[in-house]
Design an enzyme around this catalytic site. Structure first.
Site, mmCIF file in Angstrom:
data_model
loop_
_atom_site.group_PDB
_atom_site.id
_atom_site.type_symbol
_atom_site.label_atom_id
_atom_site.label_comp_id
_atom_site.label_asym_id
_atom_site.label_seq_id
_atom_site.Cartn_x
_atom_site.Cartn_y
_atom_site.Cartn_z
ATOM 1 C CD GLU A 93 -2.553 -1.141 2.716
ATOM 2 O OE1 GLU A 93 -3.434 -1.932 3.026
ATOM 3 O OE2 GLU A 93 -2.343 -0.280 3.211
ATOM 4 C CB CYS A 106 2.240 7.172 3.326
ATOM 5 S SG CYS A 106 2.418 6.073 4.803
ATOM 6 C CB CYS A 113 5.481 -5.380 9.905
ATOM 7 S SG CYS A 113 6.388 -4.580 11.146
ATOM 8 C CB CYS A 117 2.659 -2.780 17.084
ATOM 9 S SG CYS A 117 4.206 -2.177 16.915
ATOM 10 C CB CYS A 120 0.125 -2.356 13.685
ATOM 11 S SG CYS A 120 0.555 -1.850 12.054
ATOM 12 N N GLY A 161 5.360 -2.069 7.194
ATOM 13 C CA GLY A 161 6.813 -2.624 7.701
ATOM 14 C C GLY A 161 7.453 -1.469 8.557
ATOM 15 C CD GLU A 162 11.009 -0.371 12.307
ATOM 16 O OE1 GLU A 162 9.910 0.133 12.718
ATOM 17 O OE2 GLU A 162 11.983 0.305 12.371
ATOM 18 C CB SER A 193 7.890 6.300 10.919
ATOM 19 O OG SER A 193 7.122 6.091 12.026
ATOM 20 C CB SER A 216 5.792 4.446 16.518
ATOM 21 O OG SER A 216 5.625 4.597 15.280
ATOM 22 C CG LEU A 217 7.108 7.335 22.936
ATOM 23 C CD1 LEU A 217 8.586 6.584 22.965
ATOM 24 C CD2 LEU A 217 7.211 8.555 23.462
ATOM 25 C CG HIS A 218 2.057 4.096 19.692
ATOM 26 N ND1 HIS A 218 1.729 5.395 19.147
ATOM 27 C CD2 HIS A 218 2.523 3.630 18.625
ATOM 28 C CE1 HIS A 218 1.963 5.058 18.072
ATOM 29 N NE2 HIS A 218 2.188 4.058 17.424
ATOM 30 C CG ASN A 292 -7.122 5.086 11.173
ATOM 31 O OD1 ASN A 292 -8.148 5.243 10.878
ATOM 32 N ND2 ASN A 292 -6.068 5.792 10.918
ATOM 33 C CB CYS A 335 -0.571 0.313 9.062
ATOM 34 S SG CYS A 335 0.626 1.714 9.349
HETATM 35 N N1 SAH Z 1 7.117 0.678 11.572
HETATM 36 C C1 SAH Z 1 7.402 1.835 11.501
HETATM 37 C C2 SAH Z 1 6.324 2.744 10.475
HETATM 38 C C3 SAH Z 1 5.054 2.157 10.073
HETATM 39 S S1 SAH Z 1 3.669 2.177 11.048
HETATM 40 C C4 SAH Z 1 6.809 2.669 12.878
HETATM 41 O O1 SAH Z 1 6.276 1.797 13.651
HETATM 42 O O2 SAH Z 1 6.690 3.608 13.052
HETATM 43 C C5 SAH Z 1 3.301 3.939 10.888
HETATM 44 C C6 SAH Z 1 2.455 4.507 12.074
HETATM 45 O O3 SAH Z 1 1.314 4.015 12.164
HETATM 46 C C7 SAH Z 1 3.159 4.182 13.317
HETATM 47 O O4 SAH Z 1 3.568 5.320 14.173
HETATM 48 C C8 SAH Z 1 2.360 3.119 14.096
HETATM 49 O O5 SAH Z 1 2.303 2.745 15.381
HETATM 50 C C9 SAH Z 1 1.004 3.862 13.684
HETATM 51 N N2 SAH Z 1 -0.337 2.756 13.634
HETATM 52 C C10 SAH Z 1 -0.287 1.442 13.494
HETATM 53 N N3 SAH Z 1 -1.483 1.139 13.547
HETATM 54 C C11 SAH Z 1 -2.050 2.130 13.991
HETATM 55 C C12 SAH Z 1 -3.689 2.449 14.152
HETATM 56 N N4 SAH Z 1 -4.396 1.389 14.112
HETATM 57 N N5 SAH Z 1 -4.065 3.552 14.526
HETATM 58 C C13 SAH Z 1 -3.234 4.567 14.574
HETATM 59 N N6 SAH Z 1 -1.849 4.350 14.170
HETATM 60 C C14 SAH Z 1 -1.391 3.195 13.868
#
Ligand code: SAH
Length: 349
Positions: A93, A106, A113, A117, A120, A161-162, A193, A216-218, A292, A335
């Site tokens: 995508e 993007c 991946c 997470c 995701c 992907g990472e 990212s 991506s901290l969260h 999302n 994603c």
């Molecule tokens: N692997 C990398 C880049 C891809 S993910 C990373 O982790 O940064 C891109 C971003 O989308 C990351 O910040 C990820 O944590 C976030 N993401 C993944 N699933 C999501 C969701 N359901 N809602 C909001 N953000 C999400």
């Protein structure tokens, strides 16, 4: 012998291929102009090449553009999501986003991946394979072709992907994307990212390119972060945050911390204050993302009130913070969601 691919080769490498065919180096410039500036999808279109050379290239080489399997555009036209088919049939995508400041793409860096997470969609079916630099460039060109005449000015490697798990190809990609004889995008308009692979952040810092690092901290603490993101068990915050601070110092670039707000999980005022403590003194910017919702994840989006409360705690503590404008939710731009629906990513276990 298998055919070579234009996308993924530097100008010097392309000139070598032409030398091997007994051709002058300026053929590389001609072909690159067609590929990067004129949206050429076949050598047959390259009318300033001699006809016999075009025939030879049709046999020996390919451009490396991708088949667009599906396009979804948001009703307001601000977002287009492309589902692209790779040569081996895998799907990736790519999302095109129109902003006030320009147009960004993007880019996905892997098919699937391996990071796991919990929230995701991209990681549900595991990792199929890494993408090549050429496949990442092709995503930019397909996005450019879908941009209705506006120039794609920014790239974020934030799709599936990472990227730091595929750093060699990602670095090759950003260099090729930057090359003035190619697409010619400024490094300052590129973002990579990561979920927090510390050795990758350190290697990226050594490259000393003015790229934006997004992390991506969260979560503001290890207990919660390890629950949401298994990668945190290997690289806890006590290693991650100093690596980010070092990146900022080395490159002079503010690090972006991505924080998706999940109702009742990481969106309370306590977490916001924890984030203030964690990030104090780091040259950074926090991007709050409305979560999302991914079917089956069990996680829900925070209410607008919670988002605003969280934002104001950071802002009052002097941390630069923005709430990502809602884009792409209606077209499942989160994603991996479109690819999963197309049935390529495997169902969750
Ligand atoms: N692997 C990398 C880049 C891809 S993910 C990373 O982790 O940064 C891109 C971003 O989308 C990351 O910040 C990820 O944590 C976030 N993401 C993944 N699933 C999501 C969701 N359901 N809602 C909001 N953000 C999400």
């Amino acid at each position: 012998m298998s055919r070579w691919t234009v996308l993924g080769l530097s100008r010097a490498e392309l000139a070598e291929r032409f030398a091997a065919l007994g051709q002058p180096a300026y053929r590389a410039d001609q072909v690159m102009r067609w590929v990067y500036r004129k949206d050429a999808r076949s050598f047959g279109e390259m009318t300033d090449l001699p006809a016999d050379l075009r025939q030879l290239l049709l046999r020996e080489a390919e451009i490396g553009r991708l088949e667009v399997a599906a396009v979804q555009r948001s009703a307001d036209g601000s977002t287009a999501k492309l589902l692209l088919r790779l040569a081996d049939g895998e799907m990736v995508e790519t999302v095109l986003l129109h902003h006030d400041y320009g147009v960004s793409v993007c880019v996905s860096s892997q098919v699937g991946c391996a990071m796991g997470c919990r929230f995701c969609a991209s990681t549900r079916g595991g990792l199929a394979r890494n993408l090549t630099a050429g496949e990442m460039l092709a995503q930019v060109l397909e996005a450019q072709a879908a941009a209705e005449g506006r120039r794609v000015s920014h790239a974020v490697v934030m799709g599936m992907g990472e990227p730091l798990a595929n750093l060699g190809e990602v670095l090759r990609f950003v260099r090729l994307l930057h090359a003035p004889e190619g697409f010619g995008m400024s490094y300052r308009n590129m973002t990579i990212s990561t979920c927090g692979l510390v050795p990758g952040i350190e290697r990226l810092a050594e490259e000393n390119l003015p790229l934006t690092l997004a992390v991506s901290l969260h979560a503001p603490c290890d207990r919660l972060r390890s629950r949401l993101m298994p990668v945190n068990r290997r690289y806890p915050l006590s290693r991650l945050i100093p690596a980010c601070a070092a990146y900022a110092e080395r490159t002079g670039r503010r690090v972006t911390f991505e924080y998706a707000l999940i109702a009742g999980v990481n969106d309370g005022p306590g977490e916001a204050r924890g984030l203030v403590r964690l990030l104090g003194g780091v040259l950074c910017h926090v991007n709050l993302i409305p979560f999302n919702e991914v079917p089956g994840s069990g996680f829900e989006r925070s209410s607008p009130d919670r988002v605003e409360e969280f934002r104001s705690i950071l802002a009052e503590a002097g941390i630069p913070v923005t709430v990502r404008r809602e884009m792409g939710t209606k077209i499942e731009a989160a994603c991996g969601q479109l690819r999963r629906r197309a049935g390529k990513a495997g169902e969750p276990g």
